[in-house]
Design an enzyme around this catalytic site. Sequence first.
Site, short mmCIF file in Angstrom:
data_model
loop_
_atom_site.label_atom_id
_atom_site.label_comp_id
_atom_site.label_asym_id
_atom_site.label_seq_id
_atom_site.Cartn_x
_atom_site.Cartn_y
_atom_site.Cartn_z
N TYR A 194 0.83 -1.17 0.53
CA TYR A 194 -0.03 -0.11 0.36
C TYR A 194 0.99 1.04 0.21
CZ TYR A 194 -3.73 -2.77 0.61
OH TYR A 194 -4.99 -3.81 1.09
N LYS B 49 3.14 -15.39 3.48
CA LYS B 49 2.75 -16.46 1.46
C LYS B 49 4.27 -16.42 0.61
CE LYS B 49 0.11 -17.81 -2.45
NZ LYS B 49 -0.37 -18.89 -2.07
N ASP C 222 -4.00 -18.03 2.70
CA ASP C 222 -4.87 -18.34 1.12
C ASP C 222 -5.20 -19.96 2.36
OD1 ASP C 222 -2.16 -19.31 1.18
OD2 ASP C 222 -2.90 -20.66 -1.31
N ASP D 106 -5.39 -6.66 6.06
CA ASP D 106 -6.63 -5.97 5.24
C ASP D 106 -7.53 -6.35 5.47
OD1 ASP D 106 -8.29 -3.63 4.98
OD2 ASP D 106 -7.44 -3.03 2.90
N ASP E 226 -11.26 -8.02 7.68
CA ASP E 226 -13.16 -7.53 7.35
C ASP E 226 -13.71 -9.47 7.21
OD1 ASP E 226 -12.91 -5.48 7.13
OD2 ASP E 226 -13.13 -5.29 4.69
#
Length: 371
Positions: free
Chosen positions: A141, A191, A224, A248, A252
């Site tokens: 970001y 990851k 994942d 992020d 959620d």
Amino acid sequence: MNATIAVLPGDGIGPEVTAEATRALRAVADRWDHRFELREAPLGGCAIDAAGTPLPESTLELCRAADAVLLGAVGGPRWDDPAARVRPEQGLLGLRKALGLYANLRPVRVHPALRAASPLRPERLEGVDLLVVRELTGGIYFGDKRRERLPDGGERATDVCAYETAEIERVVRAAATLATGRRGRLTSVDKANVLETSRLWRAVTRRVIADEFPDITLEHVLVDACAMHLLRRPADFDVIVTENMFGDILTDEASMLAGSIGVLPSASLGDPVPGRDTRPGLYEPIHGSAPDLAGRGEANPLGAILSAAMLLRHSLGLVREAAAIEAAVAAVIEDGILTGDVAGAGAPVHRTEEVGAAVVGKLTAVKEAHV
Ligand code: NAD
């Protein structure tokens, strides 16, 4: 104690829910003999309207000088033009960066009385009590962004994801310290099978935990797989630490366990400042400004009230008072004094200020029980 708290109600339902959070803070100050100076300032869309900028210098100065910042929410259709030069979210991002708030904490607890509000089956939710710690000021970001034209007439877009050792160390330390005060389990999400930043993340995390937190049980989980496990076995998680973009998305997803985003708080923490016995932090419910509910008195204030509890715990060190707010909120939920987002079919629906008043009422009872 004496503390100055900057209060930034923001836009939409922000002022409505923040009013209930400040009521709870005033009740705490009153009952435990603290002096909280609550000073309001504009941020976001209302600041654009008033001062032409989403983060006026006077607001930033107030937040820098304050012991902690309590925020409502920013944004709304009025300022949503994608071509606009100034946007409400710039105020929030600018504030987090200016205050050096690198660790975003999102606790998710599912109160038994709210299990029916979650899209997951109730038996999956039993015992869910997890905390996601998301790195907030680095990663993709904040990396370089580019767009270039290609000879074939198309375009290439690039976002750079970069992390440095020190950025990883400080957020992992923050997460491990929090895990030490909980069940002592830390899940680091990355990851590492694909990304170089994740390989560095994993190596640094392993070293920090081995060297500094020998009592913490550490596991590494690919992002994942973590997305899947959060739905399959959410009660197994204690503290999850992860980089900015993964956090992020996972936060959620995790918020849905609790049934409504209206009940979830968050904290964004920086490093302690030498010479100060309070720690800088920004506290806000995880929801946005909910323009569909604004001005109707129907928004759930519990996320904002629980954010005030986090403020007391993490910035002011008032652990007993924070726990009292949390107990009061749990008692109000048990009594079924709920707004429409979580009330359930056929149950009575209460207004924002009725829920806030009920929490303040319980705080009195909690105090009487403890003193
Ligand atoms: P939102 O969180 O505002 O609303 C999503 C849905 O949840 C809506 O149906 C809303 O009615 C409901 N909801 C939200 N808070 C609630 C509460 N306290 N009680 C009951 N129901 C609640 O997200 P959105 O609609 O995507 O965004 C609306 C605006 O908020 C946008 O301008 C967005 O940019 C902004 N936003 C701000 C923040 C922030 O200030 N941190 C975060 C997210 C979105």
